[in-house]
Write an enzyme that holds these catalytic residues in place. Structure first.
Site, PDB file in Angstrom:
ATOM      1  N   ASP A  75      -9.082  16.163 -16.055  1.00 28.65           N
ATOM      2  CA  ASP A  75      -9.298  14.728 -16.296  1.00 28.65           C
ATOM      3  C   ASP A  75      -9.009  14.485 -17.776  1.00 28.65           C
ATOM      4  OD1 ASP A  75     -10.345  12.225 -16.931  1.00 28.65           O
ATOM      5  OD2 ASP A  75     -11.934  12.346 -15.431  1.00 28.65           O
ATOM      6  N   LYS A 111      -9.528   2.960 -18.914  1.00 25.36           N
ATOM      7  CA  LYS A 111      -9.953   3.259 -20.288  1.00 25.36           C
ATOM      8  C   LYS A 111      -8.784   3.066 -21.266  1.00 25.36           C
ATOM      9  CE  LYS A 111     -13.889   4.180 -18.367  1.00 25.36           C
ATOM     10  NZ  LYS A 111     -13.678   4.635 -17.040  1.00 25.36           N
ATOM     11  N   ARG A 159       0.841  -1.209   0.000  1.00 31.53           N
ATOM     12  CA  ARG A 159       0.000   0.000   0.000  1.00 31.53           C
ATOM     13  C   ARG A 159       0.876   1.259   0.000  1.00 31.53           C
ATOM     14  NH1 ARG A 159      -1.805   2.156   4.387  1.00 31.53           N
ATOM     15  NH2 ARG A 159      -1.977   0.222   5.553  1.00 31.53           N
ATOM     16  N   TYR A 168     -18.066  13.320 -15.871  1.00 31.90           N
ATOM     17  CA  TYR A 168     -18.448  11.924 -15.639  1.00 31.90           C
ATOM     18  C   TYR A 168     -19.379  11.892 -14.421  1.00 31.90           C
ATOM     19  CZ  TYR A 168     -18.054   7.098 -14.146  1.00 31.90           C
ATOM     20  OH  TYR A 168     -18.336   5.825 -13.729  1.00 31.90           O
TER      21      TYR A 168
HETATM   22  N1  PLP Z   1     -13.211  10.017 -15.576  1.00 32.36           N
HETATM   23  C1  PLP Z   1     -13.884   9.742 -16.708  1.00 32.36           C
HETATM   24  C2  PLP Z   1     -13.863  10.741 -17.825  1.00 32.36           C
HETATM   25  C3  PLP Z   1     -14.603   8.555 -16.848  1.00 32.36           C
HETATM   26  O1  PLP Z   1     -15.273   8.317 -17.973  1.00 32.36           O
HETATM   27  C4  PLP Z   1     -14.605   7.637 -15.748  1.00 32.36           C
HETATM   28  C5  PLP Z   1     -15.351   6.371 -15.844  1.00 32.36           C
HETATM   29  O2  PLP Z   1     -16.042   6.105 -16.798  1.00 32.36           O
HETATM   30  C6  PLP Z   1     -13.912   7.961 -14.598  1.00 32.36           C
HETATM   31  C7  PLP Z   1     -13.207   9.153 -14.546  1.00 32.36           C
HETATM   32  C8  PLP Z   1     -13.904   7.047 -13.397  1.00 32.36           C
HETATM   33  O3  PLP Z   1     -13.000   6.000 -13.601  1.00 32.36           O
HETATM   34  P1  PLP Z   1     -13.099   4.546 -12.909  1.00 32.36           P
HETATM   35  O4  PLP Z   1     -14.344   3.901 -13.439  1.00 32.36           O
HETATM   36  O5  PLP Z   1     -11.845   3.882 -13.337  1.00 32.36           O
HETATM   37  O6  PLP Z   1     -13.183   4.746 -11.448  1.00 32.36           O
END
Ligand code: PLP
Length: 421
Positions: free
Chosen positions: A211, A236, A72, A135
């Protein structure tokens, strides 16, 4: 991973003198790992590490010595991924600012990365200005976790700099501006450089957090454009194969790194070594995959734009897309995600989703194969309906994550599914 400024370390960790594809393959490999004759990195699937002597253990805990203690708090397999991501997001930034340290901390999910970052930066009484289209779970975190902790959450259309300036001047203690570009699912673009210049001129101590999940560092590198924190859901495109849930944060501010490391350690959102290994393996082919995603998405967007059953297509690569020029300025390609609004609302969208054969009906995005989903009832369902409709996530909106299949097969699949709608 924190790279030192020694030239030999920069060369070894960052491959600063190499192109993106070379860095994707070589940067970070074997960093922090004992290197036997293995070609690829070893997976250190262990929860703890042994000490040679009791003094050795005490020195590691007291930070008098560097090394691994407990997964961790750090693991050699995770370190490799962190070094590679820092090199991919931060290479040009590092060349322009040799005195700065670009570092990365990997997480167990994108949401762990996002929530830990915001908890590291914000305190009760602070203001967070955040993009209006995000998101769903990110917005849910701001609404249901940060707000009750006494953090003022101010949603603003960050592509509109006048609105942003007004918000920056109106609110006290603005500690972070957070946005996605392109946004999920409407592909809205914010001019990162113009936003950063504006924010820094009014609030020099405010963090600019991007992001970058949709674009990836292959297409867009926010640190080069003035941001100081970059987030990823590595689930992703970074991982790329739909096998892992993961996240990462790349940053240039030492204080943020210190706080964030504590968040990772104390909330415990560390990735498993095996997951980090899978993400690192996927990351090596990011340039190859992104080129295919971009080319296929462009063809599909052009096809949908001409289709009589489609009202609107949201893809920054289309010259008709309102922010096409802005996207061209800061991205080297337009990515693999697009949304379209089908005539006939939910009923028609449902028919398309149930008729496709090659597109898999599933949330998530950025896999090598194609996915289809319905934001209003799936990824963005937690946003209250009125709010969802106001920002443009309609019942007829369908999101595609365009994969690397033969594009004619994808076009044929959509043609026949739209025929059923
Ligand atoms: N940021 C974006 C643009 C996303 O599309 C997503 C999930 O679809 C996330 C963050 C969150 O990621 P995670 O599902 O890996 O927690």
């Amino acid at each position: 991973m924190e790279a030192s400024n020694r030239p030999e370390d920069l060369k070894k960790h960052f491959y600063l003198d190499c192109g993106f594809a070379t860095r994707a393959l070589h940067a970070g490999e074997h960093v922090g790992q004992p290197h036997f004759t293995n070609h690829t990195n070893a997976i250190f699937q262990t929860s703890t590490f042994t000490f040679e002597t009791a003094k050795d253990g005490a020195d590691l805990f007291a930070a008098r010595k560097e090394g691994f203690v407990y997964t961790r708090m750090g693991n050699p397999t995770v370190l490799v991924l962190e070094a590679k991501l820092a090199a991919l997001e931060g290479c040009a930034y590092k060349l322009a600012h040799p005195e700065k340290t670009v570092s990365c901390i990997a997480f167990s999910s994108g949401m762990a990365a996002i929530s830990s970052t915001m908890m590291a930066i914000l305190r009760p009484g602070d203001t967070l200005i955040a993009g209006e289209v995000l998101y769903g779970a990110t917005e849910d975190f701001f609404r249901t976790v940060l707000q009750p902790l006494g953090i003022r959450w101010v949603p603003v259309e960050t592509s509109n700099l006048e609105l942003l300036e007004a918000a920056l001047r109106q609110h006290d203690r603005v500690r972070a501006v957070y946005f996605e570009t392109p946004t999920n699912p409407l592909m809205g673009i914010t001019d990162i450089q113009a936003l950063s210049t504006l924010v820094r001129s009014i609030r020099p101590d405010c963090h600019i957090v991007v992001d970058n999940t949709f674009a990836t560092p292959f297409l867009q590198r926010p640190l080069e454009l003035g941001a100081d924190v970059v987030l990823h859901s590595t689930t992703k495109y970074i991982g790329g194969h739909g096998t892992v849930i993961g996240g990462a944060v790349i940053m240039v501010d030492e204080e943020v790194r210190t706080h964030l490391y504590h968040m990772m350690k104390d909330f415990g959102g560390c990735p498993s070594p095996f997951d980090a290994w899978l993400v690192n393996a996927g990351l090596k082919t990011l340039p190859l995959r992104m080129r295919e995603h971009c080319a296929n998405a462009q063809r599909i967007a052009e096809f949908l734009e001409q289709h009589p059953k489609v009202d609107r297509v949201f893809y920054p690569g289309l010259p008709s897309f309102p922010q096409h020029d802005m996207a061209k300025k800061q991205m080297s390609g337009f990515g693999g995600i697009l949304s379209f609004e089908i005539k006939g609302g939910y009923a028609a969208a449902e028919k398309v989703m149930n008729s496709v054969r090659l597109f898999t009906l599933a949330v998530s995005l950025g896999c090598v194969d194609s996915l289809i989903q319905h934001p209003a009832s799936m990824t963005h369902a937690m946003i209250p309906r009125g709010e969802r409709e106001r920002i443009g996530i309609s019942e007829g909106l369908v999101r595609l994550s365009v994969g690397a299949e033969d594009v004619n097969d994808l076009l044929g699949d959509l043609e026949s599914a739209l025929g059923n709608a």
